[in-house]
Design an enzyme around this catalytic site. Structure first.
Site, PDB file in Angstrom:
ATOM      1  CE  LYS A   1      -3.821  -1.558   2.936  1.00 44.94           C
ATOM      2  NZ  LYS A   1      -3.072  -2.440   3.623  1.00 44.94           N
TER       3      LYS A   1
ATOM      4  CG  HIS B   1       1.665  -9.838   8.251  1.00 43.58           C
ATOM      5  ND1 HIS B   1       0.703 -11.133   7.871  1.00 43.58           N
ATOM      6  CD2 HIS B   1       0.663  -8.966   8.290  1.00 43.58           C
ATOM      7  CE1 HIS B   1      -0.345 -10.755   7.821  1.00 43.58           C
ATOM      8  NE2 HIS B   1      -0.654  -9.563   7.904  1.00 43.58           N
TER       9      HIS B   1
ATOM     10  CB  SER C   1      -6.067 -10.317   4.218  1.00 46.48           C
ATOM     11  OG  SER C   1      -6.946  -9.520   4.435  1.00 46.48           O
TER      12      SER C   1
ATOM     13  CG  HIS D   1      -4.478  -5.999  10.357  1.00 46.71           C
ATOM     14  ND1 HIS D   1      -4.454  -5.711   9.054  1.00 46.71           N
ATOM     15  CD2 HIS D   1      -4.803  -4.730  10.988  1.00 46.71           C
ATOM     16  CE1 HIS D   1      -4.450  -4.360   8.898  1.00 46.71           C
ATOM     17  NE2 HIS D   1      -4.940  -3.942   9.961  1.00 46.71           N
TER      18      HIS D   1
HETATM   19  N1  GTA Z   1       5.013  -5.728  -0.037  1.00 44.49           N
HETATM   20  O1  GTA Z   1       2.587  -8.831  -2.348  1.00 44.49           O
HETATM   21  C1  GTA Z   1       2.600  -8.131  -1.696  1.00 44.49           C
HETATM   22  C2  GTA Z   1       1.566  -7.829  -0.535  1.00 44.49           C
HETATM   23  N2  GTA Z   1       0.256  -8.375  -0.582  1.00 44.49           N
HETATM   24  C3  GTA Z   1      -0.422  -9.377  -1.324  1.00 44.49           C
HETATM   25  C4  GTA Z   1      -0.240  -7.741   0.460  1.00 44.49           C
HETATM   26  N3  GTA Z   1       0.527  -6.903   1.165  1.00 44.49           N
HETATM   27  C5  GTA Z   1       1.748  -7.016   0.440  1.00 44.49           C
HETATM   28  N4  GTA Z   1       2.857  -6.150   0.747  1.00 44.49           N
HETATM   29  C6  GTA Z   1       3.901  -6.580  -0.163  1.00 44.49           C
HETATM   30  N5  GTA Z   1       3.677  -7.245  -1.223  1.00 44.49           N
HETATM   31  O2  GTA Z   1      -1.144  -4.386   4.568  1.00 44.49           O
HETATM   32  C7  GTA Z   1       0.188  -6.341   2.385  1.00 44.49           C
HETATM   33  C8  GTA Z   1      -0.878  -5.501   2.497  1.00 44.49           C
HETATM   34  C9  GTA Z   1      -1.063  -5.611   4.146  1.00 44.49           C
HETATM   35  C10 GTA Z   1      -0.466  -6.818   4.265  1.00 44.49           C
HETATM   36  C11 GTA Z   1      -1.395  -7.810   5.041  1.00 44.49           C
HETATM   37  O3  GTA Z   1       0.448  -7.148   3.355  1.00 44.49           O
HETATM   38  O4  GTA Z   1      -1.230  -4.572   1.813  1.00 44.49           O
HETATM   39  P1  GTA Z   1      -3.277  -8.338   6.671  1.00 44.49           P
HETATM   40  O5  GTA Z   1      -3.179  -9.774   6.590  1.00 44.49           O
HETATM   41  O6  GTA Z   1      -3.698  -7.909   8.066  1.00 44.49           O
HETATM   42  O7  GTA Z   1      -4.366  -7.941   5.555  1.00 44.49           O
HETATM   43  O8  GTA Z   1      -2.135  -7.384   6.134  1.00 44.49           O
HETATM   44  P2  GTA Z   1      -5.188  -6.632   5.224  1.00 44.49           P
HETATM   45  O9  GTA Z   1      -4.694  -5.557   5.821  1.00 44.49           O
HETATM   46  O10 GTA Z   1      -6.605  -7.012   5.193  1.00 44.49           O
HETATM   47  O11 GTA Z   1      -4.636  -6.564   3.765  1.00 44.49           O
HETATM   48  P3  GTA Z   1      -4.989  -5.862   2.483  1.00 44.49           P
HETATM   49  O12 GTA Z   1      -4.965  -6.791   1.445  1.00 44.49           O
HETATM   50  O13 GTA Z   1      -4.160  -4.645   1.990  1.00 44.49           O
HETATM   51  O14 GTA Z   1      -6.583  -5.339   2.706  1.00 44.49           O
HETATM   52  C12 GTA Z   1      -6.806  -4.197   3.106  1.00 44.49           C
HETATM   53  C13 GTA Z   1      -8.111  -3.662   3.317  1.00 44.49           C
HETATM   54  O15 GTA Z   1      -8.233  -2.331   3.182  1.00 44.49           O
HETATM   55  C14 GTA Z   1      -9.006  -4.068   2.170  1.00 44.49           C
HETATM   56  O16 GTA Z   1     -10.136  -4.872   2.679  1.00 44.49           O
HETATM   57  C15 GTA Z   1      -9.297  -2.738   1.455  1.00 44.49           C
HETATM   58  O17 GTA Z   1     -10.906  -2.799   1.147  1.00 44.49           O
HETATM   59  C16 GTA Z   1      -9.304  -1.882   2.272  1.00 44.49           C
HETATM   60  N6  GTA Z   1      -8.127  -0.531   1.690  1.00 44.49           N
HETATM   61  C17 GTA Z   1      -8.619   0.792   1.722  1.00 44.49           C
HETATM   62  N7  GTA Z   1      -7.858   1.460   1.070  1.00 44.49           N
HETATM   63  C18 GTA Z   1      -7.011   0.543   0.422  1.00 44.49           C
HETATM   64  C19 GTA Z   1      -5.788   0.641  -0.649  1.00 44.49           C
HETATM   65  N8  GTA Z   1      -5.587   1.741  -0.992  1.00 44.49           N
HETATM   66  N9  GTA Z   1      -5.162  -0.398  -0.918  1.00 44.49           N
HETATM   67  C20 GTA Z   1      -5.582  -1.602  -0.707  1.00 44.49           C
HETATM   68  N10 GTA Z   1      -6.492  -1.967   0.220  1.00 44.49           N
HETATM   69  C21 GTA Z   1      -7.293  -0.981   0.877  1.00 44.49           C
END
Ligand code: GTA
Length: 332
Positions: free
Chosen positions: A202, A272, A267, A263
């Site tokens: 992000k 992490h 997800s 968290h």
């Molecule tokens: N460096 O390939 C990756 C990668 N992936 C696939 C996920 N992450 C990655 N980082 C790298 N390379 O912060 C990161 C994600 C997240 C973390 C996993 O790993 O960006 P988590 O297991 O606690 O899951 O953390 P989380 O926070 O739900 O992750 P995710 O997928 O970002 O979901 C974020 C939620 O926030 C979503 O439901 C979405 O609706 C919302 N959201 C709001 N704004 C945004 C935005 N700008 N971008 C993405 N999601 C957003």
């Protein structure tokens, strides 16, 4: 039937099938045998929008479902306007930014500005191919607060996770230095207490006021907060101390300006830790999801089985399969 649905969902998330040999490396690091979606995109040529999944005018971001002409796979695209930064402001506030007047009344003026391309970028995230679960995850939905007891975790959540969790191939790719290795900010390779700290997907690294890094532990098998015991304290202390040090050295942000948390529910079920700038209102940093690492450490120091016993609250969304499981069990 439900079994068929579960199989279909698993198939949706299955590893992509790639041929083994021969593999000729192309300039973008992919090979001729890699599937077409392995190649990084250079534009949105041939992108066809299917639906806006979610729209956040306040965050200036939009989540779009679409596909590329001639291909079956579907995509989720996230577009987000980026914050201003001190370095690029002189360009935005120069003769290169064209202004069209909207209103001029005495000392007050409104304009539509068109800054030059180099300060006008947007952040783009793409999940491609996206599975049905990704579409659900990024769609706007009603949310519900759930209180998960120790028993709920064992009877509802854990069996569900074991069958349905998101793939974590991207995590293994990072830990094995197969992808994003050039982005690593700090690594401690120890098998028990080690981790990799790198920019979160992000964060575009353009400015530190929305700094977002994640520390991914080397040890496999720690799914989430629920699995942590006092045995993991050396690991957690190590991440806290070395993560803070590395961010201070590389980005000049002191520990008192960092929000460091886990968290629940995450997800991705490989442990992490999130490191975000305190001034940044990061998605998922609210009380219903974020658990400060310092609090987690203190709770485990007081009671080794704190997180396996404690009732934990979190939000689930209308189309989350886990919510359906909690409803089925009469817990929501
Ligand atoms: N460096 O390939 C990756 C990668 N992936 C696939 C996920 N992450 C990655 N980082 C790298 N390379 O912060 C990161 C994600 C997240 C973390 C996993 O790993 O960006 P988590 O297991 O606690 O899951 O953390 P989380 O926070 O739900 O992750 P995710 O997928 O970002 O979901 C974020 C939620 O926030 C979503 O439901 C979405 O609706 C919302 N959201 C709001 N704004 C945004 C935005 N700008 N971008 C993405 N999601 C957003």
């Amino acid at each position: 039937s439900e079994t068929n649905m579960a199989e279909k969902r698993r198939a949706d998330d299955a590893e992509p099938i790639t041929a083994q040999e021969p593999k000729k490396a192309k300039s973008d690091g992919t090979t001729q045998d890699d599937p077409h979606w392995a190649t990084p995109l250079s534009s949105f040529q041939d992108f066809e929008m299917i639906k806006i999944l979610n729209d956040h005018p306040k965050n200036k971001s939009v989540f779009v479902h679409g596909k590329f002409k001639g291909h079956e796979e579907e995509a989720v695209v996230i577009l987000e306007k980026t914050p201003f930064s001190e370095e690029t402001l002189p360009i935005a506030l120069s003769g290169e930014t064209k202004l069209k007047v909207g209103l001029k009344n005495d000392i007050y003026g409104n304009y539509h500005g068109t800054p030059p391309a180099q300060v006008n970028g947007i952040k783009v995230s793409v999940v491609y191919p996206a599975t049905h679960k990704h579409l659900v995850k990024y769609s706007q939905q009603e949310t519900y607060l759930v209180q998960e007891t120790e028993d709920d975790y064992k009877k509802i959540t854990l069996p569900f996770l074991e069958a349905e969790a998101f793939r974590i191939q991207w995590v293994y790719n990072i830990l094995e230095h197969k992808t994003e290795s050039e982005r690593i900010v700090y690594e401690d390779p120890d098998k028990e207490t080690g981790f990799i700290l790198l920019p979160d997907m992000k964060w575009d690294l353009k400015q530190v006021n929305d700094l977002y890094l994640i520390a991914i532990v080397h040890k496999h098998g720690i799914r989430s907060l629920r699995d942590l015991t006092a045995e993991h304290l050396p690991l957690l202390h190590n991440i806290l101390k070395k993560g803070q040090q590395a961010i201070q050295e590389k980005f000049d942000i002191p520990p008192c300006k960092l929000r460091i948390y886990l968290h629940y529910q995450p997800s991705y079920y490989h442990l992490h830790i999130h490191f975000t700038h305190l001034n940044f209102d990061a998605p998922g940093s609210g009380v219903e999801r974020a658990h400060l690492l310092t609090d987690v450490i203190e709770h485990l120091e007081m009671m080794t089985d704190y997180y396996s016993k404690k009732t934990l609250s979190f939000c689930l969304r209308e189309n989350d399969q886990l919510l359906a499981e909690f409803r089925k069990a009469g817990r929501v």
